[in-house]
Design a protein around this motif. Structure first.
Motif, PDB file in Angstrom:
ATOM      1  N   THR A  56      38.867  39.210  36.439  1.00 46.32           N
ATOM      2  CA  THR A  56      39.197  40.461  37.123  1.00 46.32           C
ATOM      3  C   THR A  56      38.454  41.619  36.490  1.00 46.32           C
ATOM      4  O   THR A  56      37.875  42.461  37.190  1.00 46.32           O
ATOM      5  CB  THR A  56      40.721  40.713  37.071  1.00 46.32           C
ATOM      6  OG1 THR A  56      41.384  39.609  37.685  1.00 46.32           O
ATOM      7  CG2 THR A  56      41.092  41.993  37.788  1.00 46.32           C
ATOM      8  N   THR A  57      38.428  41.661  35.157  1.00 46.98           N
ATOM      9  CA  THR A  57      37.719  42.718  34.449  1.00 46.98           C
ATOM     10  C   THR A  57      36.224  42.671  34.760  1.00 46.98           C
ATOM     11  O   THR A  57      35.602  43.709  35.021  1.00 46.98           O
ATOM     12  CB  THR A  57      37.944  42.587  32.924  1.00 46.98           C
ATOM     13  OG1 THR A  57      39.348  42.616  32.674  1.00 46.98           O
ATOM     14  CG2 THR A  57      37.278  43.704  32.169  1.00 46.98           C
ATOM     15  N   LEU A  58      35.646  41.474  34.762  1.00 44.36           N
ATOM     16  CA  LEU A  58      34.220  41.333  35.079  1.00 44.36           C
ATOM     17  C   LEU A  58      33.916  41.797  36.499  1.00 44.36           C
ATOM     18  O   LEU A  58      32.915  42.487  36.735  1.00 44.36           O
ATOM     19  CB  LEU A  58      33.775  39.876  34.899  1.00 44.36           C
ATOM     20  CG  LEU A  58      33.616  39.400  33.460  1.00 44.36           C
ATOM     21  CD1 LEU A  58      33.371  37.896  33.429  1.00 44.36           C
ATOM     22  CD2 LEU A  58      32.484  40.126  32.778  1.00 44.36           C
ATOM     23  N   LEU A  59      34.785  41.439  37.447  1.00 45.87           N
ATOM     24  CA  LEU A  59      34.574  41.875  38.830  1.00 45.87           C
ATOM     25  C   LEU A  59      34.649  43.389  38.949  1.00 45.87           C
ATOM     26  O   LEU A  59      33.862  44.009  39.662  1.00 45.87           O
ATOM     27  CB  LEU A  59      35.602  41.214  39.759  1.00 45.87           C
ATOM     28  CG  LEU A  59      35.339  39.746  40.075  1.00 45.87           C
ATOM     29  CD1 LEU A  59      36.516  39.165  40.865  1.00 45.87           C
ATOM     30  CD2 LEU A  59      34.060  39.587  40.859  1.00 45.87           C
ATOM     31  N   GLN A  60      35.578  43.997  38.234  1.00 38.89           N
ATOM     32  CA  GLN A  60      35.687  45.454  38.258  1.00 38.89           C
ATOM     33  C   GLN A  60      34.444  46.091  37.644  1.00 38.89           C
ATOM     34  O   GLN A  60      33.913  47.072  38.185  1.00 38.89           O
ATOM     35  CB  GLN A  60      36.936  45.910  37.499  1.00 38.89           C
ATOM     36  CG  GLN A  60      38.225  45.600  38.224  1.00 38.89           C
ATOM     37  CD  GLN A  60      39.467  45.860  37.366  1.00 38.89           C
ATOM     38  OE1 GLN A  60      39.374  46.051  36.169  1.00 38.89           O
ATOM     39  NE2 GLN A  60      40.628  45.853  38.006  1.00 38.89           N
ATOM     40  N   ASP A  61      33.973  45.525  36.537  1.00 43.50           N
ATOM     41  CA  ASP A  61      32.757  46.051  35.907  1.00 43.50           C
ATOM     42  C   ASP A  61      31.559  45.934  36.840  1.00 43.50           C
ATOM     43  O   ASP A  61      30.757  46.873  36.961  1.00 43.50           O
ATOM     44  CB  ASP A  61      32.461  45.310  34.596  1.00 43.50           C
ATOM     45  CG  ASP A  61      33.457  45.620  33.493  1.00 43.50           C
ATOM     46  OD1 ASP A  61      34.242  46.593  33.648  1.00 43.50           O
ATOM     47  OD2 ASP A  61      33.466  44.890  32.481  1.00 43.50           O
ATOM     48  N   LEU A  62      31.441  44.785  37.505  1.00 51.92           N
ATOM     49  CA  LEU A  62      30.337  44.602  38.451  1.00 51.92           C
ATOM     50  C   LEU A  62      30.431  45.591  39.609  1.00 51.92           C
ATOM     51  O   LEU A  62      29.415  46.131  40.063  1.00 51.92           O
ATOM     52  CB  LEU A  62      30.325  43.166  38.981  1.00 51.92           C
ATOM     53  CG  LEU A  62      29.816  42.114  38.006  1.00 51.92           C
ATOM     54  CD1 LEU A  62      30.027  40.713  38.585  1.00 51.92           C
ATOM     55  CD2 LEU A  62      28.362  42.334  37.685  1.00 51.92           C
ATOM     56  N   GLN A  63      31.642  45.840  40.081  1.00 52.29           N
ATOM     57  CA  GLN A  63      31.832  46.791  41.169  1.00 52.29           C
ATOM     58  C   GLN A  63      31.418  48.190  40.723  1.00 52.29           C
ATOM     59  O   GLN A  63      30.753  48.917  41.463  1.00 52.29           O
ATOM     60  CB  GLN A  63      33.298  46.791  41.631  1.00 52.29           C
ATOM     61  CG  GLN A  63      33.557  47.661  42.842  1.00 52.29           C
ATOM     62  CD  GLN A  63      32.827  47.147  44.066  1.00 52.29           C
ATOM     63  OE1 GLN A  63      32.851  45.964  44.361  1.00 52.29           O
ATOM     64  NE2 GLN A  63      32.162  48.034  44.772  1.00 52.29           N
TER      65      GLN A  63
END
Length: 137
Positions: A56-63
């Motif tokens: 979830t954190t990685l997806l938020q960072d990518l976003q």
């Protein structure tokens, strides 16, 4: 008669006690294994939660990175000016290239309208010299 049954009974009692002892050992082992499995399940659940949180954190960072790269939808002014000049240049050169591409005229850079170049011109402007035209082999 009783004396003949006594040794047989004693054997059965010993076997029975041996079986009960083995049963108790197996029950202990099973209980230990059950506790071990409970611990493993708990650890697996914790790892799963940690992985889910990390994803979830990685997806938020990518976003966030994607949003940053897109900017506000407005290109930077100097890039917009370069793009505008590029397309104006392309539109100006379309007629010359159109004749060449349709097979109705010479290559736009081969024409007699181009003045002869001095060898020092490219050096004076800080650009590399143009490549020499290749001959057909």
């Amino acid at each position: 008669m009783m004396s003949a049954e006594l040794p047989g009974e004693m054997e059965l009692i010993e076997k029975h006690e041996e079986i009960l002892g083995r049963r108790a050992e197996l029950l202990e082992q099973m209980e230990g294994r059950r506790e071990q499995l409970k611990i493993e399940r708990k650890q697996q659940l914790e790892r799963s939660k940690a992985a889910r949180h990390r994803n979830t954190t990685l997806l938020q960072d990518l976003q966030e990175i994607e949003d940053h790269l897109r900017g506000n939808g407005q290109p930077q002014p100097h890039l917009l000016a370069l793009e505008t000049r590029y397309w104006a240049s392309v539109e100006e050169s379309i007629p010359a290239w159109e004749h060449f591409l349709l097979g109705k005229g010479p290559h736009p850079t081969d024409g007699p309208a181009e003045p002869p170049r001095r060898a020092s011109t490219a050096k004076d402007q800080g650009r590399p010299p143009r490549p020499k035209p290749r001959t057909a082999r």
